[in-house]
Design an enzyme around this catalytic site. Structure first.
Site, PDB file in Angstrom:
ATOM      1  N   ASP A  88       0.819  -1.207   0.000  1.00 20.75           N
ATOM      2  CA  ASP A  88       0.000   0.000   0.000  1.00 20.75           C
ATOM      3  C   ASP A  88       0.855   1.260   0.000  1.00 20.75           C
ATOM      4  O   ASP A  88       0.499   2.260  -0.622  1.00 20.75           O
ATOM      5  CB  ASP A  88      -0.919   0.006   1.225  1.00 20.75           C
ATOM      6  N   CYS A 129       1.569  -7.479   5.783  1.00 19.11           N
ATOM      7  CA  CYS A 129       1.093  -6.132   5.470  1.00 19.11           C
ATOM      8  C   CYS A 129      -0.430  -6.076   5.417  1.00 19.11           C
ATOM      9  O   CYS A 129      -1.121  -7.056   5.682  1.00 19.11           O
ATOM     10  CB  CYS A 129       1.726  -5.601   4.191  1.00 19.11           C
ATOM     11  N   CYS A 206       4.703  -1.029   8.621  1.00 24.59           N
ATOM     12  CA  CYS A 206       4.720   0.318   9.195  1.00 24.59           C
ATOM     13  C   CYS A 206       4.480   0.246  10.703  1.00 24.59           C
ATOM     14  O   CYS A 206       3.611  -0.491  11.180  1.00 24.59           O
ATOM     15  CB  CYS A 206       3.662   1.183   8.531  1.00 24.59           C
ATOM     16  N   SER A 483      -6.117   5.063   4.845  1.00 28.41           N
ATOM     17  CA  SER A 483      -5.044   4.260   5.417  1.00 28.41           C
ATOM     18  C   SER A 483      -5.171   4.248   6.932  1.00 28.41           C
ATOM     19  O   SER A 483      -5.717   5.175   7.536  1.00 28.41           O
ATOM     20  CB  SER A 483      -3.690   4.860   5.016  1.00 28.41           C
TER      21      SER A 483
END
Length: 567
Positions: A88, A129, A206, A483
């Site tokens: 992403d 992810c 992340c 997101s």
């Protein structure tokens, strides 16, 4: 579950290993390393989304190897295969993002295809992810075999050396916000470059409580991954231990006849919702948990999220809105600490079965440390917010529902006038050209599951809005998604979406819009008679993307209010 005496630990692989008729199949299996001593062992699929495109998945090949060791040690035979994954972070803000949510369905379908075609008995499913995690969990629920999920882990935060001599801790989200700040003249190109070079210091997803960490936490909360396995960073040696133990666990599940739907129940999914609420997790969890429920044939609706959120307080001071990242959660005990606090308060169900073969309550006995630290994770009686981090809104603009991350919504009430854009690109241009003003309600439509297609995330534009310094003055509403790292005043998943004729398709520039979080309302303040006149002349823009996998997806995908599942 079945009685131990009735259990066949090879419920499917006998189709390829037993009898004269399977001579050819055994011959091929001999070529990949199996021998006479292996035919009575359960065959375990070890599926991962490993690739070299994104740091989120980089360590999965190594972890798969340790998972296979665990399967061997427990008396099973592992067979590794791969599936796709879309980054992403790399796909954000351009055509590539149309394929992100689509990849969730492709992952689920591909795992089902291999597991079913090869008659594998159980699985260890590894992912790292945003879409690969729910895709794997959906596959586990659909197949209803003995399955264990293992997360790759998140990256460490980076440190950027800024031009004024200071050091700044950064995550990937800072890169998106730096773009808007640079275009607004509040950040130098030199500092943007410093952030770019620092946001991803190594492998892992992340680091904030964005979608990957949210869904890894949810997987642990629902009992599909080992207790404590969500929080350790990708580089930590504990990951190796969890991988090996995951391989051992799936063989033990087979011996005990415990399958995925014994674990993925309505009660365990509500536990996952509660943990997401407490952590202030990603809005994408709403889509993904409903999709997992759909595959498990369990009823989970938007109303359940509000019902849980009414009772569960927001405890995690975690990015994107807070100060800390997943590695900090790991340092103070990980997800079990959150779950223990919720269990002690009667906010999750301790009787739910998990992949350990024990219940949630049994897993949480004797954890150390036993309580939140009070800073990274607040105590139940001293929350950041008294209610959960996500809220479902309804109203004349979204009769089918919309989702807002109230953990970071800075106002209870916002009234403004519409600035309408068909898809994201022209809206982004308006932000970067300084065309928005305080009180604008940016409407980005034709970005829903069908209309996009693919329900793109809007991180690039929310980051640009915040970077431009107008994040508390401009509201963004879309039938697309955000997101897990998006911040500011943003509401997504508006249903019905524009291409289905939802009210969002009828909004015009200048229309008054009111959002009232306390009342859970999102309303278009235009008389119904005017909207009916607009509907008579409504024409949807042509979509040039309705071919290939996107075309197939657009024909099958359902509303965001149903988890954007395909059938």
């Amino acid at each position: 579950m079945t009685n131990d005496h009735d259990i066949d630990i090879k419920p499917r692989s006998r189709d390829v290993t037993d009898g004269l008729e399977r001579t050819a199949a055994r011959g091929m299996l001999r070529a990949v390393g199996m021998g006479d001593d292996d035919w009575e062992k359960p065959q375990i699929g070890v599926a991962s989304s490993w690739n070299e495109i994104t740091p989120c998945n980089l360590t999965l090949k190594k972890l798969a190897g340790f998972a296979k060791e665990g399967v061997h040690e427990a008396g099973g035979y592992p067979l590794e295969f791969g599936t796709i994954s879309v980054s992403d972070g790399i796909s954000m803000g351009h055509e590539g993002m149309h394929y992100s949510l689509v990849s969730r369905e492709v992952i689920t379908d591909s795992v089902e295809t291999v597991m079913s075609a090869e008659r594998l008995d159980g699985s260890v499913l590894l992912a790292g992810c945003d879409k690969s995690i729910p895709g794997m969990l959906m596959a586990a629920a659909r197949l209803n075999l003995s399955s264990v999920f293992l997360y790759n882990g998140s990256t460490m935060p980076g440190t950027a050396k800024m031009s004024d001599g200071t050091e700044r801790e950064v995550t990937l989200i800072d890169a998106f916000e730096a773009v808007g700040a640079c275009r607004a003249g509040t950040m130098s190109r030199e500092d943007v470059d410093a952030i770019e070079r620092s946001v991803c210091p190594g492998e892992g997803a992340c680091g904030g409580m964005y979608t990957a960490n949210t869904m890894a936490s949810a997987a642990e909360a629902m009992g599909m991954s080992l207790p404590g396995s969500a929080a350790p960073p990708a580089i930590h040696q504990d990951r190796t231990l969890y991988a090996r133990r995951s391989g051992e666990a799936v063989v033990e599940l087979l011996r005990r006849g415990i399958r995925a739907r014994d674990i993925i129940t309505r009660e365990s999914l509500l536990n996952a919702v509660a943990v997401v609420m407490a952590l202030g997790g990603s809005t994408n969890a709403v889509l993904h948990l409903m999709a997992i429920a759909h595959e498990a044939e369990v009823d989970l609706t938007l109303e359940d999220f509000n019902a849980v959120g009414d009772k569960v307080p927001h405890l995690g001071d975690l990015k994107p809105f807070g100060r800390y990242v997943m590695n900090d959660v790991f340092k103070i005990g990980g997800i079990p600490v959150v779950m223990k606090a919720l269990l002690d308060a009667g906010l999750i169900n301790g009787d739910c079965l998990t992949i350990t073969g024990r219940t949630v309550a049994e897993n949480l006995q004797g954890i150390n440390p036993p309580d939140p630290d009070g800073q990274i994770l607040r105590a139940i009686d001293n929350p950041i917010h008294k209610t959960g981090g996500l809220t479902i809104l309804h109203g004349s603009l979204a009769p089918g529902g919309a989702v807002v991350k109230t953990a970071g919504f800075d106002t209870e009430r916002f009234e403004g006038t519409a600035r309408v854009f068909n898809q994201e690109a022209p809206a982004m241009d308006a932000v970067l050209n300084g065309e928005l003003k305080a009180g604008d309600v940016v409407i980005i439509r034709y970005e829903g599951p069908k209309g996009g297609p693919g329900m793109r995330e809007m991180l690039a534009i929310t980051g640009a809005i915040k970077g431009a310094g107008i994040g508390k003055e401009v509201l963004l509403i879309t039938d697309g998604r955000f997101s897990g790292g998006s911040t500011g005043l943003c509401i997504g998943h508006v249903a019905p979406e524009a291409v289905d004729g939802g009210p969002i398709a009828l909004v015009e520039d200048g229309d008054p819009i009111l959002v009232d979080i306390s009342q859970r309302r999102i309303d278009l303040l235009v008389d119904e008679s005017i909207l009916e006149e607009r509907r008579k002349t409504l024409q949807h823009p042509e979509n040039p993307r309705l071919h290939g996998v996107l075309g197939k997806y657009a024909k099958l995908v359902q509303s965001a209010s149903m988890g954007a599942v395909c059938f």
